[in-house]
Design a protein around this motif. Structure first.
Motif, PDB file in Angstrom:
ATOM      1  N   UNK A  54       0.792  -1.214   0.000  1.00 40.84           N
ATOM      2  CA  UNK A  54       0.000   0.000   0.000  1.00 40.84           C
ATOM      3  C   UNK A  54       0.830   1.273   0.000  1.00 40.84           C
ATOM      4  N   UNK A  55       2.156   1.167   0.088  1.00 39.91           N
ATOM      5  CA  UNK A  55       3.006   2.359   0.124  1.00 39.91           C
ATOM      6  C   UNK A  55       3.516   2.722  -1.267  1.00 39.91           C
ATOM      7  N   UNK A  56       3.879   3.998  -1.406  1.00 39.55           N
ATOM      8  CA  UNK A  56       4.378   4.552  -2.652  1.00 39.55           C
ATOM      9  C   UNK A  56       5.656   5.325  -2.373  1.00 39.55           C
ATOM     10  N   UNK A  57       6.597   5.278  -3.326  1.00 42.53           N
ATOM     11  CA  UNK A  57       7.825   6.072  -3.228  1.00 42.53           C
ATOM     12  C   UNK A  57       8.049   6.750  -4.570  1.00 42.53           C
ATOM     13  N   UNK A  58       8.652   7.925  -4.535  1.00 41.27           N
ATOM     14  CA  UNK A  58       8.943   8.668  -5.758  1.00 41.27           C
ATOM     15  C   UNK A  58      10.389   9.117  -5.748  1.00 41.27           C
ATOM     16  N   UNK A  59      10.968   9.177  -6.946  1.00 39.40           N
ATOM     17  CA  UNK A  59      12.340   9.617  -7.107  1.00 39.40           C
ATOM     18  C   UNK A  59      12.410  10.511  -8.334  1.00 39.40           C
ATOM     19  N   UNK A  60      12.945  11.719  -8.167  1.00 41.31           N
ATOM     20  CA  UNK A  60      13.089  12.631  -9.299  1.00 41.31           C
ATOM     21  C   UNK A  60      14.478  12.461  -9.887  1.00 41.31           C
ATOM     22  N   UNK A  61      14.535  12.295 -11.213  1.00 43.64           N
ATOM     23  CA  UNK A  61      15.785  12.055 -11.910  1.00 43.64           C
ATOM     24  C   UNK A  61      15.874  12.920 -13.154  1.00 43.64           C
ATOM     25  N   UNK A  62      17.088  13.167 -13.594  1.00 48.37           N
ATOM     26  CA  UNK A  62      17.321  13.860 -14.853  1.00 48.37           C
ATOM     27  C   UNK A  62      17.758  12.842 -15.886  1.00 48.37           C
ATOM     28  N   UNK A  63      17.094  12.843 -17.033  1.00 48.22           N
ATOM     29  CA  UNK A  63      17.476  11.991 -18.149  1.00 48.22           C
ATOM     30  C   UNK A  63      17.964  12.901 -19.268  1.00 48.22           C
ATOM     31  N   UNK A  64      19.044  12.485 -19.925  1.00 51.02           N
ATOM     32  CA  UNK A  64      19.726  13.317 -20.912  1.00 51.02           C
ATOM     33  C   UNK A  64      19.455  12.837 -22.328  1.00 51.02           C
ATOM     34  N   UNK A  65      19.395  13.812 -23.251  1.00 50.45           N
ATOM     35  CA  UNK A  65      19.228  13.500 -24.672  1.00 50.45           C
ATOM     36  C   UNK A  65      20.447  12.705 -25.137  1.00 50.45           C
ATOM     37  N   UNK A  66      20.289  11.978 -26.225  1.00 48.36           N
ATOM     38  CA  UNK A  66      21.355  11.181 -26.835  1.00 48.36           C
ATOM     39  C   UNK A  66      21.844  10.047 -25.940  1.00 48.36           C
ATOM     40  N   UNK A  67      21.000   9.582 -25.049  1.00 47.73           N
ATOM     41  CA  UNK A  67      21.280   8.419 -24.214  1.00 47.73           C
ATOM     42  C   UNK A  67      20.090   7.477 -24.304  1.00 47.73           C
ATOM     43  N   UNK A  68      20.354   6.193 -24.216  1.00 46.60           N
ATOM     44  CA  UNK A  68      19.288   5.214 -24.056  1.00 46.60           C
ATOM     45  C   UNK A  68      19.308   4.798 -22.596  1.00 46.60           C
ATOM     46  N   UNK A  69      18.133   4.588 -22.029  1.00 48.78           N
ATOM     47  CA  UNK A  69      18.028   4.254 -20.614  1.00 48.78           C
ATOM     48  C   UNK A  69      17.253   2.961 -20.412  1.00 48.78           C
ATOM     49  N   UNK A  70      17.572   2.293 -19.330  1.00 52.07           N
ATOM     50  CA  UNK A  70      16.806   1.144 -18.860  1.00 52.07           C
ATOM     51  C   UNK A  70      16.448   1.420 -17.404  1.00 52.07           C
ATOM     52  N   UNK A  71      15.155   1.388 -17.107  1.00 47.49           N
ATOM     53  CA  UNK A  71      14.689   1.469 -15.731  1.00 47.49           C
ATOM     54  C   UNK A  71      14.383   0.048 -15.280  1.00 47.49           C
ATOM     55  N   UNK A  72      14.893  -0.290 -14.104  1.00 45.53           N
ATOM     56  CA  UNK A  72      14.606  -1.580 -13.499  1.00 45.53           C
ATOM     57  C   UNK A  72      13.982  -1.328 -12.128  1.00 45.53           C
ATOM     58  N   UNK A  73      12.794  -1.860 -11.921  1.00 46.00           N
ATOM     59  CA  UNK A  73      12.140  -1.767 -10.617  1.00 46.00           C
ATOM     60  C   UNK A  73      11.786  -3.190 -10.215  1.00 46.00           C
ATOM     61  N   UNK A  74      12.368  -3.625  -9.088  1.00 45.66           N
ATOM     62  CA  UNK A  74      12.155  -4.996  -8.625  1.00 45.66           C
ATOM     63  C   UNK A  74      11.970  -4.983  -7.120  1.00 45.66           C
ATOM     64  N   UNK A  75      11.144  -5.897  -6.647  1.00 48.16           N
ATOM     65  CA  UNK A  75      10.912  -6.027  -5.214  1.00 48.16           C
ATOM     66  C   UNK A  75      11.064  -7.463  -4.776  1.00 48.16           C
ATOM     67  N   UNK A  76      11.225  -7.644  -3.493  1.00 50.08           N
ATOM     68  CA  UNK A  76      11.316  -8.993  -2.960  1.00 50.08           C
ATOM     69  C   UNK A  76      10.004  -9.732  -3.200  1.00 50.08           C
TER      70      UNK A  76
END
Length: 152
Positions: A54-76
């Motif tokens: 039931x809980x939520x967390x947030x994280x603010x990040x900067x993503x840069x042009x000319x880069x490819x990104x992978x976000x990984x979100x995993x929990x136990x």
């Protein structure tokens, strides 16, 4: 005087328990999550926390042009499916892994450098007496745009 000793022991015990929980969370992240970023380069930031259902967390990040990104979100495992969203700074939803059967990974690139918010949510169990908590990791991998390996 004995009340003071009790408070001191309680504070020490709580500090030790929270330190133990976060060290376990770091181990989960390093052992089970970082390898999943491959072939992307891990950005070096361990973003993890202990969340309850039931809980939520947030994280603010900067993503840069000319880069490819992978976000990984995993929990136990005891937390079940973990939902994550990518939002702009005005909280417009740009991506929701719920639409892709709660995938742990998402690869993307941005047209211009900008700030974004990654929101992580753990679903609430229908039975509040069985509420679980566990480690949730949110990691970012990157690589130069266009460096993707192509197989023929």
């Amino acid at each position: 005087m004995s009340k003071i000793y009790r408070y001191i022991i309680l504070i020490i015990a709580l500090t030790c328990v929270s330190s133990f929980a976060f060290s376990q969370c770091n181990e989960f992240t390093k052992k089970d999550c970082i390898p999943l970023l491959s072939p992307y380069t891990f950005n070096g930031q361990l973003n993890n926390t202990v969340l309850s259902e039931g809980e939520t967390a947030e994280l603010q990040l900067t993503f840069y042009a000319d880069q490819e990104y992978r976000i990984l979100v995993a929990g136990e495992d005891q937390l079940g499916q973990i939902r994550f969203q990518l939002l702009d700074v005005e909280y417009n939803v740009l991506y929701d892994n719920k639409d892709e059967d709660f995938t742990k990974l998402w690869d993307f690139s941005v047209e211009s450098t900008d700030d974004f918010i990654v929101r992580v949510m753990v679903d609430q169990n229908m039975n509040p007496e069985d509420t679980e908590s566990g480690c949730v990791s949110m990691l970012i991998g990157f690589r130069a745009f266009g460096s993707r390996t192509l197989f023929k």
